[in-house]
Design an enzyme around this catalytic site. Structure first.
Site, PDB file in Angstrom:
ATOM      1  N   GLU A 294       0.887  -1.178   0.000  1.00  0.00           N
ATOM      2  CA  GLU A 294       0.000   0.000   0.000  1.00  0.00           C
ATOM      3  C   GLU A 294       0.911   1.210   0.000  1.00  0.00           C
ATOM      4  OE1 GLU A 294      -2.782  -0.840  -0.781  1.00  0.00           O
ATOM      5  OE2 GLU A 294      -2.807  -2.914  -0.108  1.00  0.00           O
ATOM      6  N   CYS A 328      -1.304   9.045   4.018  1.00  0.00           N
ATOM      7  CA  CYS A 328      -1.346   8.670   2.598  1.00  0.00           C
ATOM      8  C   CYS A 328      -2.658   9.132   1.974  1.00  0.00           C
ATOM      9  CB  CYS A 328      -1.189   7.168   2.465  1.00  0.00           C
ATOM     10  SG  CYS A 328      -2.292   6.297   3.557  1.00  0.00           S
TER      11      CYS A 328
HETATM   12  P1  NAD Z   1       9.268   5.024   2.701  1.00  0.00           P
HETATM   13  O1  NAD Z   1       8.948   4.359   1.426  1.00  0.00           O
HETATM   14  O2  NAD Z   1      10.364   6.018   2.735  1.00  0.00           O
HETATM   15  O3  NAD Z   1       9.664   3.898   3.784  1.00  0.00           O
HETATM   16  C1  NAD Z   1       8.822   2.820   4.086  1.00  0.00           C
HETATM   17  C2  NAD Z   1       9.655   1.693   4.663  1.00  0.00           C
HETATM   18  O4  NAD Z   1      10.456   1.136   3.615  1.00  0.00           O
HETATM   19  C3  NAD Z   1      10.624   2.134   5.761  1.00  0.00           C
HETATM   20  O5  NAD Z   1      10.650   1.145   6.772  1.00  0.00           O
HETATM   21  C4  NAD Z   1      11.940   2.203   5.020  1.00  0.00           C
HETATM   22  O6  NAD Z   1      13.050   2.060   5.853  1.00  0.00           O
HETATM   23  C5  NAD Z   1      11.794   1.022   4.077  1.00  0.00           C
HETATM   24  N1  NAD Z   1      12.693   1.035   2.909  1.00  0.00           N
HETATM   25  C6  NAD Z   1      13.086   2.097   2.165  1.00  0.00           C
HETATM   26  N2  NAD Z   1      13.880   1.677   1.159  1.00  0.00           N
HETATM   27  C7  NAD Z   1      13.981   0.337   1.275  1.00  0.00           C
HETATM   28  C8  NAD Z   1      14.658  -0.668   0.540  1.00  0.00           C
HETATM   29  N3  NAD Z   1      15.386  -0.367  -0.554  1.00  0.00           N
HETATM   30  N4  NAD Z   1      14.554  -1.956   0.952  1.00  0.00           N
HETATM   31  C9  NAD Z   1      13.803  -2.286   2.014  1.00  0.00           C
HETATM   32  N5  NAD Z   1      13.131  -1.362   2.755  1.00  0.00           N
HETATM   33  C10 NAD Z   1      13.221  -0.074   2.386  1.00  0.00           C
HETATM   34  O7  NAD Z   1       7.910   5.635   3.272  1.00  0.00           O
HETATM   35  P2  NAD Z   1       7.661   6.553   4.559  1.00  0.00           P
HETATM   36  O8  NAD Z   1       8.236   7.899   4.325  1.00  0.00           O
HETATM   37  O9  NAD Z   1       8.021   5.830   5.812  1.00  0.00           O
HETATM   38  O10 NAD Z   1       6.068   6.653   4.518  1.00  0.00           O
HETATM   39  C11 NAD Z   1       5.391   7.570   3.704  1.00  0.00           C
HETATM   40  C12 NAD Z   1       4.881   6.902   2.445  1.00  0.00           C
HETATM   41  O11 NAD Z   1       4.025   5.820   2.791  1.00  0.00           O
HETATM   42  C13 NAD Z   1       4.020   7.835   1.615  1.00  0.00           C
HETATM   43  O12 NAD Z   1       4.309   7.650   0.245  1.00  0.00           O
HETATM   44  C14 NAD Z   1       2.593   7.388   1.940  1.00  0.00           C
HETATM   45  O13 NAD Z   1       1.659   7.710   0.939  1.00  0.00           O
HETATM   46  C15 NAD Z   1       2.786   5.923   2.108  1.00  0.00           C
HETATM   47  N6  NAD Z   1       1.723   5.329   2.920  1.00  0.00           N
HETATM   48  C16 NAD Z   1       0.751   4.628   2.274  1.00  0.00           C
HETATM   49  C17 NAD Z   1      -0.296   4.065   2.993  1.00  0.00           C
HETATM   50  C18 NAD Z   1      -1.395   3.296   2.305  1.00  0.00           C
HETATM   51  O14 NAD Z   1      -2.164   2.605   2.974  1.00  0.00           O
HETATM   52  N7  NAD Z   1      -1.512   3.382   0.992  1.00  0.00           N
HETATM   53  C19 NAD Z   1      -0.339   4.219   4.384  1.00  0.00           C
HETATM   54  C20 NAD Z   1       0.693   4.932   5.011  1.00  0.00           C
HETATM   55  C21 NAD Z   1       1.722   5.475   4.267  1.00  0.00           C
END
Ligand code: NAD
Length: 545
Positions: A294, A328
């Protein structure tokens, strides 16, 4: 084996407490916040099986609203720790996966009661401190949504187990909902404590073992989640929390033969990268991994000329600026007819001037800080871009201050360009861009709906405000694929578990609806069992005669 078919207590959404002045919950939360703020810096270990592992590589945990204050440190792990987490998960798998499901459910039901009861203040205060949520935003997330996820999931698990195939004469058909063969990798974002806890928990509920990597900026509240799971009796090794660089974890996990599923919430770019990596390694795996993600949104609000201006203003203020727009689902692009805009603009600008901004410790603050320096710089970049653009202007807010915390004023940009940068890209901050459309022609509304549908790559949430029933119907049809959660005369945020199952499609994710049975189905691999009661003893069918 169980000697009965049991009924999970029927789930009811956890009531949201008001935190009004003089209420006992307000006093308790304030006290807990102060205590946690003042206590000696804590050290958060990784949870690898029964071991609590700390390393020399310590990373500070600071409140976004006061980046000079160190709440504690967490230990950054390496590839070896990731391997240790996977080994611990796989070692726990035989016992956990064969434990009767009602016992697994009971662990998470107990966790829900701990969250709603003795841990309520603690998990809320941790969320206020680590993610800079005001008390209400913490309450609806860390206490209520999290407890709801755990309770409703247990109920959905029961309903799924009860789904059984038809049987015929002399034959008994059964369906067994097996956990995936291997381990699940849960990767969670900073913004919701509930999501962070739910992603590993829902897979574990269905009998899976999990390696969980929370976001670096959420570790302070993540450790409270682990504390609660432990107290609820979750056996060691079922959920293993690693804190390390995402790519370091991915490098080990996605090359492991027993990698069975990814439960991800975060940004679209990261998800696409992870999916590609999994695809490239497909031959390595025992099974085809389940991929649930998501991701981002560019969530819209469309006002029809018949809309109530004050309802639009309230929907926009709450939808765009609660939790600093870091949901989000947050409204970040609005389409307002020229006939309504003067009234909407005047009321919105006046109302925004009344929003107080500061630390969540002061319960009068509606707006708190954005999560970290990177977010602050990125959001400020979009605001500066608008300030310098010829086809847009900042009509409210626009200021920022990072001297104590990462504060950005709720900002409204008005543009004449429907493809303006901030109308299209996810910013993830307190910035709303309004495109004012000419509604003097008959087909103006329909054209704007086409614009809404085609402007962004995302399809997460969206809202339409109108008194005209035909307008609501038209928007529902034309925007069928523009949002996974679609709101009529309401803000596009605040989905409640069991009531508005949440997720989006297109670039926003796999639409596996957290808070519904649909998500649970991704964490099982059913086995069909056919039992013939009296087996035939002659191969000859009657037609052969
Ligand atoms: P992010 O993508 O920066 O990080 C999410 C997670 O992924 C973190 O734990 C991060 O450390 C990990 N990560 C990053 N690169 C990685 C890699 N190469 N390999 C493995 N893990 C990796 O997101 P964020 O800033 O924490 O959250 C905000 C984002 O999340 C926004 O885009 C928001 O829209 C989205 N979001 C979506 C929903 C939904 O239900 N659609 C809900 C909440 C947040």
């Amino acid at each position: 084996m169980a000697h009965g078919t049991f009924n999970v207590p029927y789930p009811i959404n956890e009531p949201v407490l008001s935190y009004a002045p003089g209420s006992p919950e307000r006093e308790a939360l304030h006290l807990t916040y102060r205590t946690m703020y003042n206590q000696a810096p804590i050290v958060v270990p990784m949870y690898l099986g029964a071991e609590r592992v700390t390393t020399q590589d310590k990373r500070p945990m600071t409140p976004p609203h006061e980046h000079g204050k160190v709440l504690g440190h967490f230990s950054y792990g390496t590839a070896e720790h990731v391997t240790q987490a996977i080994d611990a998960a796989l070692a726990a798998r035989p016992a956990w996966s064969s434990l009767a499901w009602e016992h697994r459910a009971a662990v998470f039901l107990k966790a829900a009661d701990l969250i709603a009861g003795p841990y309520r203040s603690k998990i809320n205060a941790a969320t206020m401190l680590s993610q800079s949520k005001n008390c209400f935003q913490a309450e609806i997330d860390a206490a209520c949504e999290f407890a709801d996820f755990l309770r409703f999931n247990a109920y959905y698990a029961q309903e799924i187990h009860a789904q059984q195939p038809e049987s015929s004469d002399g034959i008994w058909n059964r369906l067994e909902y097996r956990p995936l063969e291997g381990f699940v990798f849960a990767v969670t974002p900073f913004n919701f404590t509930a999501i962070s806890g739910n992603l590993p928990a829902v897979a574990a509920l269905m009998g899976n073992v999990v390696v969980w990597k929370p976001s670096d900026t959420q570790v302070y509240s993540a450790q409270v989640i682990m504390e609660i799971f432990q107290e609820a009796g979750l056996p060691d090794g079922v959920i293993n929390m690693i804190t390390c660089d995402g790519p370091v974890a991915g490098d080990v996990v996605f090359k492991h033969r027993d990698f069975a599923g990814l439960h991800f919430t975060g940004s679209t770019g990261v998800f696409r990268h992870l999916w590609k990596t999994i695809g490239e390694n497909l031959e390595l795996y025992r099974s085809y991994p389940r991929i649930v993600g998501e991701t981002g949104g560019k969530d819209f609000v469309v006002a029809h000329p018949s809309a109530n201006a004050s309802a639009v203003v309230t929907g926009l203020i709450r939808g765009a600026f609660e939790f600093q727009g870091q949901k989000c689902s947050a409204a970040s692009r609005a389409y307002v007819p020229a006939s309504l805009w003067p009234a909407v603009k005047a009321e919105m600008v006046a109302e925004l001037a009344t929003l107080k901004m500061g630390s969540p410790e002061d319960f009068g603050n509606f707006i708190n800080a954005v999560i970290d320096r990177r977010a602050f710089d990125k959001i400020k970049g979009y605001i500066d871009f608008a300030k310098n653009a010829s086809d847009a202007e900042v009509v409210s807010g626009g200021g920022s201050d990072d001297s104590v915390g990462y504060f950005i004023e709720p900002t409204v940009i008005e543009t004449r360009n429907p493809q303006f940068k901030s109308m299209v890209e996810e910013i993830f901050g307190p910035v709303l861009t309004v495109y004012v459309y000419d509604d003097s022609t008959e087909d103006a509304f329909e054209s704007v709906l086409d614009l809404v549908d085609s402007t962004s790559e995302y399809a997460l949430t969206g809202a339409i405000f109108a008194q005209d029933r035909y307008a609501l119907d038209l928007a529902s049809k034309k925007l069928e694929n523009a949002a996974g959660n679609f709101y009529l005369n309401d803000k596009p945020t605040g989905a409640v578990v069991g009531q508005q199952p949440f997720a989006g499609a297109r670039g926003s994710g796999t639409n596996d609806k957290a808070g519904s049975y649909l998500n649970l189905l991704r964490w099982v691999s059913p086995r069909t069992i056919k039992e013939t009661l009296v087996s035939p003893t002659d191969y000859r069918y009657p037609f052969l005669g």
